[in-house]
Motif scaffolding. Structure first.
Motif: not given
Length: 264
Positions: A224-248
């Motif tokens: 989920q990406f923010d492209a708002t022009d106010d610079g108040d961004w919260n980018q989120l990238i999540v995926w799984q590798e079987e039972d392991v959850l990775y989050e950026i």
């Protein structure tokens, strides 16, 4: 007779004088002339000195330092050189146990060791990376907000190029475009008054992912990406590798968030 005697004396003196001059001629010893400096061409032609076999140590990256601090059984996923990506000094605070890890990255003006107490004085990190082992692959998948855009009805279709179609919707002053690529669900958000710039942002993300690969999730991932022009961004990238959850998560722009996640 007297005349002959005088001539004999003069001849003797003349011979003696010549002999004296010859005796005064001393051969000087040859002096050794220092070699002239090599010309640039000659230097280039010289053979390099033999390698001693010892290679210079490579400078460690912050990522290398971070991994040395982590004590976890979860495979660690981090950018290879986050300093190069940011173009600035970076340090980090880490937490870990056998089933999880967390790395928070901070900008620094000068070199600061990983887990230095001064890092806690900053307001917030610019990026956080997490890996958590859950009870099962199903439990990990339940933590991911995956959206199947093929199941959406009554929404506007948007051609994003490269054979990908997104769907556009709006709510509470924001507009969104979402789409699927492989096992990934992706969405980008902008303010309603930004008009069609959101479409250009979505197309830019699709084009970027044509050249770079996100991790292949087993089974799903969502961004989920923010492209708002106010610079108040919260980018989120999540995926799984079987039972392991990775989050950026990051407060940088969506281009930087993608650079954090891609594998090439």
């Amino acid at each position: 007779m007297k005349r002959k005697l005088m001539m004999g004396v003069m001849l003797s003196l003349l011979v003696a004088g010549c002999g004296a001059e010859d005796s005064e001629e001393v051969t000087e010893p040859e002096q050794e002339v220092p070699a002239a400096p090599d010309s640039p061409d000659e230097v280039e032609d010289q053979e390099p000195e033999e390698d001693s076999g010892q290679q210079p140590e490579e400078n460690e990256t912050v990522t290398d330092d971070v991994k040395e601090q982590l004590t976890t059984e979860v495979p660690v996923v981090l950018p290879e050189d986050i300093e190069a990506l940011m173009g600035a000094g970076v340090s980090a605070v880490t937490q870990s146990d056998s089933g999880s890890y967390m790395v928070a990255f901070y900008r620094t003006v000068s070199a600061v060791p990983v887990n230095d107490p001064s890092l806690g004085e900053q307001e917030e990190p610019f990026a956080v990376f997490k890996g958590t082992r859950l009870g099962s692959a199903e439990e990990a998948a339940a933590e991911i907000n995956y959206q199947d855009t093929g199941e959406s009805d009554g929404l506007s279709d948007v051609d994003l190029g490269h054979g990908i179609t997104g769907v556009r919707e709006g709510a509470a002053g924001s507009q969104y475009i979402s789409w699927n690529e492989g096992r990934w669900s992706l969405a980008v958000r902008a303010m309603t008054d930004q008009g069609d710039s959101l479409i250009e942002d979505a197309k830019a993300i699709v084009a970027f992912l044509e050249e770079h690969l996100l991790p292949a999730p087993h089974q799903i991932g969502a961004a989920q990406f923010d492209a708002t022009d106010d610079g108040d961004w919260n980018q989120l990238i999540v995926w799984q590798e079987e039972d392991v959850l990775y989050e950026i998560t990051t407060t940088e722009d969506y281009e930087t968030a993608l650079e954090f996640a891609v594998e090439d």
